[in-house]
Design a protein around this motif. Structure first.
Motif, PDB file in Angstrom:
ATOM      1  N   CYS A  88      -1.583 -17.292 -19.428  1.00 11.61           N
ATOM      2  CA  CYS A  88      -1.099 -18.621 -19.048  1.00 11.61           C
ATOM      3  C   CYS A  88       0.381 -18.565 -18.664  1.00 11.61           C
ATOM      4  O   CYS A  88       0.780 -19.083 -17.607  1.00 11.61           O
ATOM      5  CB  CYS A  88      -1.333 -19.582 -20.207  1.00 11.61           C
ATOM      6  SG  CYS A  88      -0.840 -21.288 -19.895  1.00 11.61           S
ATOM      7  N   THR A 129      -3.681 -19.128  -9.675  1.00 14.66           N
ATOM      8  CA  THR A 129      -4.729 -19.820 -10.420  1.00 14.66           C
ATOM      9  C   THR A 129      -4.873 -19.179 -11.794  1.00 14.66           C
ATOM     10  O   THR A 129      -4.920 -17.946 -11.912  1.00 14.66           O
ATOM     11  CB  THR A 129      -6.079 -19.740  -9.688  1.00 14.66           C
ATOM     12  OG1 THR A 129      -5.968 -20.414  -8.427  1.00 14.66           O
ATOM     13  CG2 THR A 129      -7.193 -20.399 -10.499  1.00 14.66           C
ATOM     14  N   VAL A 172      -9.789 -23.792 -21.417  1.00 18.81           N
ATOM     15  CA  VAL A 172      -8.810 -24.870 -21.575  1.00 18.81           C
ATOM     16  C   VAL A 172      -9.430 -26.093 -22.246  1.00 18.81           C
ATOM     17  O   VAL A 172      -8.920 -26.595 -23.244  1.00 18.81           O
ATOM     18  CB  VAL A 172      -8.194 -25.276 -20.214  1.00 18.81           C
ATOM     19  CG1 VAL A 172      -7.184 -26.402 -20.404  1.00 18.81           C
ATOM     20  CG2 VAL A 172      -7.520 -24.071 -19.555  1.00 18.81           C
ATOM     21  N   LEU A 182      -2.826 -28.214 -19.665  1.00 24.10           N
ATOM     22  CA  LEU A 182      -3.023 -28.731 -18.314  1.00 24.10           C
ATOM     23  C   LEU A 182      -1.739 -29.350 -17.757  1.00 24.10           C
ATOM     24  O   LEU A 182      -1.432 -29.197 -16.571  1.00 24.10           O
ATOM     25  CB  LEU A 182      -4.148 -29.770 -18.317  1.00 24.10           C
ATOM     26  CG  LEU A 182      -5.549 -29.215 -18.617  1.00 24.10           C
ATOM     27  CD1 LEU A 182      -6.532 -30.353 -18.848  1.00 24.10           C
ATOM     28  CD2 LEU A 182      -6.016 -28.314 -17.485  1.00 24.10           C
ATOM     29  N   LEU A 187       0.669 -26.304 -16.822  1.00 22.66           N
ATOM     30  CA  LEU A 187       0.166 -25.571 -15.659  1.00 22.66           C
ATOM     31  C   LEU A 187       0.297 -26.425 -14.403  1.00 22.66           C
ATOM     32  O   LEU A 187       0.724 -25.941 -13.349  1.00 22.66           O
ATOM     33  CB  LEU A 187      -1.284 -25.160 -15.879  1.00 22.66           C
ATOM     34  CG  LEU A 187      -1.530 -24.047 -16.899  1.00 22.66           C
ATOM     35  CD1 LEU A 187      -3.025 -23.878 -17.157  1.00 22.66           C
ATOM     36  CD2 LEU A 187      -0.920 -22.731 -16.444  1.00 22.66           C
ATOM     37  N   VAL A 216      -6.255 -24.473 -12.001  1.00 25.93           N
ATOM     38  CA  VAL A 216      -6.980 -24.084 -13.213  1.00 25.93           C
ATOM     39  C   VAL A 216      -8.462 -23.938 -12.918  1.00 25.93           C
ATOM     40  O   VAL A 216      -9.085 -24.850 -12.358  1.00 25.93           O
ATOM     41  CB  VAL A 216      -6.774 -25.119 -14.332  1.00 25.93           C
ATOM     42  CG1 VAL A 216      -7.611 -24.753 -15.564  1.00 25.93           C
ATOM     43  CG2 VAL A 216      -5.303 -25.224 -14.710  1.00 25.93           C
ATOM     44  N   ASP A 224     -11.369 -23.652 -15.240  1.00 22.40           N
ATOM     45  CA  ASP A 224     -11.717 -23.765 -16.650  1.00 22.40           C
ATOM     46  C   ASP A 224     -13.135 -23.235 -16.861  1.00 22.40           C
ATOM     47  O   ASP A 224     -14.069 -23.660 -16.184  1.00 22.40           O
ATOM     48  CB  ASP A 224     -11.620 -25.230 -17.083  1.00 22.40           C
ATOM     49  CG  ASP A 224     -11.634 -25.393 -18.596  1.00 22.40           C
ATOM     50  OD1 ASP A 224     -11.648 -24.362 -19.311  1.00 22.40           O
ATOM     51  OD2 ASP A 224     -11.610 -26.550 -19.067  1.00 22.40           O
TER      52      ASP A 224
END
Length: 287
Positions: free
Chosen positions: A43, A57, A62, A72, A75, A82, A84
């Motif tokens: 991350c 990406t 998450v 979230l 980011l 993202v 997920d």
């Protein structure tokens, strides 16, 4: 052609408290400051890559709970997309860091990430979509049920695969054969404790080991070797410096490929050294 970047692995919520001194047994101290931010190796690397101007990406677990919203938020603020891989009920683990103001040193207590079954698996169509236009993939040794097939697909597509090796984890024996570039910490040990030479034998063709303020040593499968000195700076906060190193290298490889890995590693070391002169893993970007 320069490509985008993927970072696959762990996201956490980091609670960071700055103190004059770490408390001893049965001692209480008052924090000078407290922040809550997204963390985790992949991350933080994804955020670093995006801050360096590479479209990035994050691929990982998450969810959509209250803790997930912290990840979230951060980011999104950095412009990281993202992907997920889990259901909405999942929430990331919390890590608590105590940073000593006078030295920038940190002590970290990490929660164990919850079990995160990958929703619907990682099928071939999803892998192809994730890798479309990608110039480099970073994996951090977490969420291996996603990282291994993604790395295999990247290798098959000619996309360089980078490993952030913080420590040995069961399952890395399946990941290392499809890793091209492995940069590990001083704490990383193969099960047979074979060092960088053993790491080269496990699959990567370029390996390096960081050691805090000491030089970063590197070796290649062709026998070349060298060191990258770490600049001397005024340290404010070392939290996340290793993640910044990996994110900067990810951005460099996504832009330029693997033709000059020692040079890209040197540039990444410079960014990581800059990061410890500001508070937080990404405070350097706004200084």
């Amino acid at each position: 052609m320069p490509g985008t970047a993927l970072a696959c692995g762990l996201a956490t919520v980091d609670v960071v408290q700055v103190v004059d001194a770490v408390p001893g047994p049965d001692e209480k101290v008052r924090a000078l400051s407290t922040t809550t931010a997204a963390g985790g190796p992949a991350c933080n690397a994804a955020v670093t890559s995006a801050l360096l101007g590479v479209r990035t990406t994050f691929v990982g677990a998450v969810g959509q709970g209250p803790l997930s919203s912290v990840v979230l938020r951060d980011l999104g603020a950095a412009g990281v997309a993202v992907e997920d891989l889990v259901g909405p009920a999942y929430e990331p683990a919390v890590a608590t860091a105590v940073v000593t103001r006078s030295t920038g040193e940190r002590a970290v207590v990490s929660g164990r990430p919850p079990v995160a079954p990958v929703v619907d698996g990682i099928h071939s169509g999803r892998l192809a979509a994730l890798l479309d236009g990608v110039g480099a993939l970073l994996v951090d040794g977490h969420l291996l049920e996603a990282a291994v097939p993604l790395a295999r697909a990247a290798r098959a597509a000619g996309v360089p695969v980078l490993l952030d090796g913080g420590s040995w984890k069961p399952g890395l024996e399946d990941l290392l054969p499809v890793v091209d570039v492995a940069v590990v910490s001083a704490a990383f040990r193969l099960p047979d404790d074979a060092g960088l030479a053993g790491l080269l034998g496990a699959g990567p063709t370029f390996v390096a080991a960081s050691d805090g303020a000491g030089p970063v040593r590197w070796r290649t499968a062709s026998g070349a070797r060298g060191e990258v000195p770490v600049p001397v700076v005024d340290v404010v906060d070392t939290l996340g410096a290793g993640d910044v190193l990996h994110g900067a290298l990810l951005a460099g490889v996504a832009r330029h490929g693997t033709g000059d890995l020692p040079g890209l590693l040197a540039e990444a070391v410079t960014v990581a050294s800059r990061s410890v002169t500001a508070e937080g893993a990404h405070g350097w970007a706004s200084v």
